[in-house]
Motif scaffolding. Structure first.
Motif, mmCIF file in Angstrom:
data_model
loop_
_atom_site.group_PDB
_atom_site.id
_atom_site.type_symbol
_atom_site.label_atom_id
_atom_site.label_comp_id
_atom_site.label_asym_id
_atom_site.label_seq_id
_atom_site.Cartn_x
_atom_site.Cartn_y
_atom_site.Cartn_z
ATOM 1 N N ASP A 5 9.609 2.823 0.230
ATOM 2 C CA ASP A 5 8.299 2.352 -0.207
ATOM 3 C C ASP A 5 8.471 1.863 -1.634
ATOM 4 N N ARG A 76 11.522 5.025 8.753
ATOM 5 C CA ARG A 76 10.083 4.765 8.672
ATOM 6 C C ARG A 76 9.290 5.931 9.259
ATOM 7 N N GLY A 112 6.304 -1.135 2.445
ATOM 8 C CA GLY A 112 7.443 -0.432 3.023
ATOM 9 C C GLY A 112 8.536 -1.416 3.399
#
Length: 119
Positions: A5, A76, A112
């Motif tokens: 991020d 993720r 992200g």
């Protein structure tokens, strides 16, 4: 591959110490919930460009500097799990309440990113 991020935000120079305190606490919370790395950097050599630049991206004012930050996760899915816990943590909510924030969150850029290359 890891997942990152990333954040860019404008910070009034007079709020640097307040931001540092928040960043140190926030980093501790993210790491507590599993983030691999939490890094906050303050602008040092970030001149305005003719077309694009860090200062232009956040509409930097004369009394501000740019903060460039990133948090590293395993994936993720890992990021989503960690961020869910972080966002539910009352310690973070207390730090980020609107008028007490040391920066203008409306001018923050974040997203992200999948890792492409690591060395």
């Amino acid at each position: 591959m890891s997942y990152v991020d990333g954040f860019i935000l404008p910070l009034p120079k007079k709020n640097l110490q307040a931001y540092r305190r928040i960043a140190q606490k926030a980093g501790k919370i993210w790491k507590e919930y599993g983030a691999l790395e939490y890094i906050e950097c303050i602008g040092d050599d970030v001149k305005p460009g003719k077309l694009t630049s860090f200062p232009r991206s956040v509409k930097l004012k004369a009394d501000e500097t740019v903060v460039f930050s990133w948090i590293v996760f395993k994936s993720r899915a890992h990021r989503d799990r960690v961020n869910k816990k972080v966002m539910e943590d009352p310690r973070l909510a207390a730090m980020m309440e609107g008028k007490d924030s040391p920066f203008d969150s409306k001018r923050m850029i974040y997203g992200g990113f999948k890792t492409l290359v690591t060395r």
